[in-house]
Design a protein around this motif. Structure first.
Motif, mmCIF file in Angstrom:
data_model
loop_
_atom_site.group_PDB
_atom_site.id
_atom_site.type_symbol
_atom_site.label_atom_id
_atom_site.label_comp_id
_atom_site.label_asym_id
_atom_site.label_seq_id
_atom_site.Cartn_x
_atom_site.Cartn_y
_atom_site.Cartn_z
ATOM 1 N N LEU A 138 0.808 -1.210 0.000
ATOM 2 C CA LEU A 138 0.000 0.000 0.000
ATOM 3 C C LEU A 138 0.847 1.268 0.000
ATOM 4 O O LEU A 138 0.537 2.230 -0.721
ATOM 5 C CB LEU A 138 -0.941 0.009 1.204
ATOM 6 N N ASP A 139 1.907 1.289 0.767
ATOM 7 C CA ASP A 139 2.756 2.480 0.819
ATOM 8 C C ASP A 139 3.398 2.764 -0.537
ATOM 9 O O ASP A 139 3.519 3.925 -0.945
ATOM 10 C CB ASP A 139 3.850 2.322 1.882
ATOM 11 N N ARG A 140 3.819 1.707 -1.230
ATOM 12 C CA ARG A 140 4.392 1.890 -2.571
ATOM 13 C C ARG A 140 3.335 2.449 -3.522
ATOM 14 O O ARG A 140 3.599 3.362 -4.305
ATOM 15 C CB ARG A 140 4.926 0.559 -3.124
ATOM 16 N N GLY A 141 2.142 1.916 -3.449
ATOM 17 C CA GLY A 141 1.071 2.391 -4.320
ATOM 18 C C GLY A 141 0.704 3.830 -4.057
ATOM 19 O O GLY A 141 0.569 4.637 -4.985
ATOM 20 N N LEU A 142 0.561 4.185 -2.794
ATOM 21 C CA LEU A 142 0.188 5.557 -2.457
ATOM 22 C C LEU A 142 1.298 6.540 -2.792
ATOM 23 O O LEU A 142 1.023 7.702 -3.118
ATOM 24 C CB LEU A 142 -0.176 5.653 -0.970
ATOM 25 N N ARG A 143 2.545 6.087 -2.730
ATOM 26 C CA ARG A 143 3.647 6.965 -3.135
ATOM 27 C C ARG A 143 3.541 7.286 -4.621
ATOM 28 O O ARG A 143 3.805 8.419 -5.050
ATOM 29 C CB ARG A 143 4.992 6.302 -2.828
ATOM 30 N N ILE A 145 0.753 7.480 -6.315
ATOM 31 C CA ILE A 145 -0.341 8.436 -6.423
ATOM 32 C C ILE A 145 0.143 9.832 -6.053
ATOM 33 O O ILE A 145 -0.172 10.827 -6.719
ATOM 34 C CB ILE A 145 -1.525 8.014 -5.521
ATOM 35 N N ASP A 146 0.931 9.918 -4.987
ATOM 36 C CA ASP A 146 1.491 11.217 -4.585
ATOM 37 C C ASP A 146 2.371 11.811 -5.681
ATOM 38 O O ASP A 146 2.240 12.983 -6.038
ATOM 39 C CB ASP A 146 2.318 11.069 -3.303
ATOM 40 N N ARG A 150 -0.727 14.074 -6.818
ATOM 41 C CA ARG A 150 -0.722 15.133 -5.805
ATOM 42 C C ARG A 150 0.300 16.211 -6.132
ATOM 43 O O ARG A 150 0.042 17.402 -5.957
ATOM 44 C CB ARG A 150 -0.450 14.511 -4.437
ATOM 45 N N TYR A 190 -2.099 1.274 -9.470
ATOM 46 C CA TYR A 190 -1.698 2.621 -9.080
ATOM 47 C C TYR A 190 -1.093 3.399 -10.244
ATOM 48 O O TYR A 190 -1.335 4.598 -10.392
ATOM 49 C CB TYR A 190 -0.714 2.559 -7.909
ATOM 50 N N ALA A 194 -2.385 6.899 -11.778
ATOM 51 C CA ALA A 194 -1.452 8.032 -11.758
ATOM 52 C C ALA A 194 -1.215 8.603 -13.146
ATOM 53 O O ALA A 194 -0.997 9.810 -13.300
ATOM 54 C CB ALA A 194 -0.124 7.606 -11.134
#
Length: 320
Positions: A138-143, A145-146, A150, A190, A194
């Motif tokens: 999850l952390d890799r995926g959200l990074r 997205i950021d 973001r 992700y 992105a």
């Protein structure tokens, strides 16, 4: 037999950027450390623009991407050598205060912003292709997205108040793929999100910019021979064709110069608003504006892959 040198000579006049085309224009290329961002900054400089180049890797500090050989200082020097004025500003575009500081500096030093290029990414090292969403950390995926979403939102939010002071501003969202080519799944949950998001960002910004005479587009290179990609294939720009044995579509790959010329041509076009809201490829822009890649060719891998996906049997050579 026509050589690459012959092709380059024949198209030399076409590819010579009008030195006055962007004279007096101020650009911010966010994410200009390497690849497409660097080439776009250099080509805007070649057209006479003053280009502020940002990124996280400097000669003193390396980003999480881990490529110390490409820095924003070097990009700025290349912009200046091309005929523009390059100014390097170390910036993490996920930190709003850092982005605001860049925009405030541009306002203080130049009093205007004409071109914003959002080329922020740096997430390739996080990719797990052919992996189910629930198996991706999850952390890799959200990074991802950021980095891919973001950062673009923060930059536009901070920079657009300066850009819209004058009519005619241009926003370029750099991504991977067009709206048409991204209809299919991009092999990672992700990454897919992105890279599709900037296409929608350009569409939405185009609506917001109408009232101030501005233009927003999404632009994608084709199969980009970035520094990172060349290393992954174990080749250099001089012998890149060796990489075709690993991936046949690499035969339609392009140097970063190609998309750089595309964005510079778009920025210098007084009628560019006709493109607003669209997602464009370097191959499309080359046909519209008549430029070529550095070797005199005009590759269009997205068009080739579309034909292939439709069940046709296109000939690779016809798309270069």
């Amino acid at each position: 037999m026509t050589t690459d040198e012959d092709k380059t000579n024949k198209t030399d006049k076409t590819n010579k950027t009008d030195e006055a085309g962007l004279a007096g224009k101020i650009a911010l290329v966010a994410g200009a450390t390497r690849g497409a961002g660097r080439a776009i900054a250099v080509q805007l400089g070649a057209a006479g623009a003053c280009v502020y180049v940002t990124g996280r890797t400097t000669r003193e500090r390396v980003s999480e991407v881990g490529r110390a050989t490409e820095t924003i200082e070097e990009t700025a020097e290349l912009v200046t050598a091309a005929g523009g004025e390059g100014i390097a500003v170390p910036t993490d575009h996920l930190e709003p205060e850092q982005v605001r500081a860049v925009v405030e500096r541009i306002d203080r030093e130049r009093g205007r912003l004409d071109i914003l290029v959002n080329d922020i990414w740096g997430g390739n090292h996080l990719l797990d292709f052919h992996t189910k969403m629930w198996d991706i950390d999850l952390d890799r995926g959200l990074r991802m997205i950021d980095l891919g979403m973001r950062s673009h939102i923060i930059t536009s939010s901070c920079a657009l108040p300066l850009l819209v002071r004058q009519p005619g501003g241009l926003v370029v969202e750099v991504t991977d793929g067009t709206a048409e080519s991204n209809k299919g799944f991009r092999e990672n949950y992700y990454y897919d999100i992105a890279k599709y998001a900037p296409i929608r960002m350009a569409l939405a910004l185009a609506e917001d910019l109408k009232s101030v005479g501005g233009t927003a587009v999404a632009v994608t290179p084709g199969f980009l021979r970035s520094e990172e990609m060349l290393d992954a294939f174990g080749v250099t720009e001089e012998n890149w064709r060796e990489g075709i044995k690993h991936q046949r579509h690499f035969a339609l790959s392009e140097s970063p110069v190609y998309v750089g010329r595309g964005v510079a041509a778009l920025a210098a076009d007084p009628r560019r608003e006709r493109w607003s809201g669209q997602s464009l490829s370097s191959g499309q822009l080359a046909k519209a504006y008549g430029f070529t890649d550095a070797d005199g060719s005009r590759p269009d891998v997205w068009a080739y892959m579309a034909e292939e996906a439709a069940g046709a049997k296109p000939v690779l050579e016809d798309y270069r």
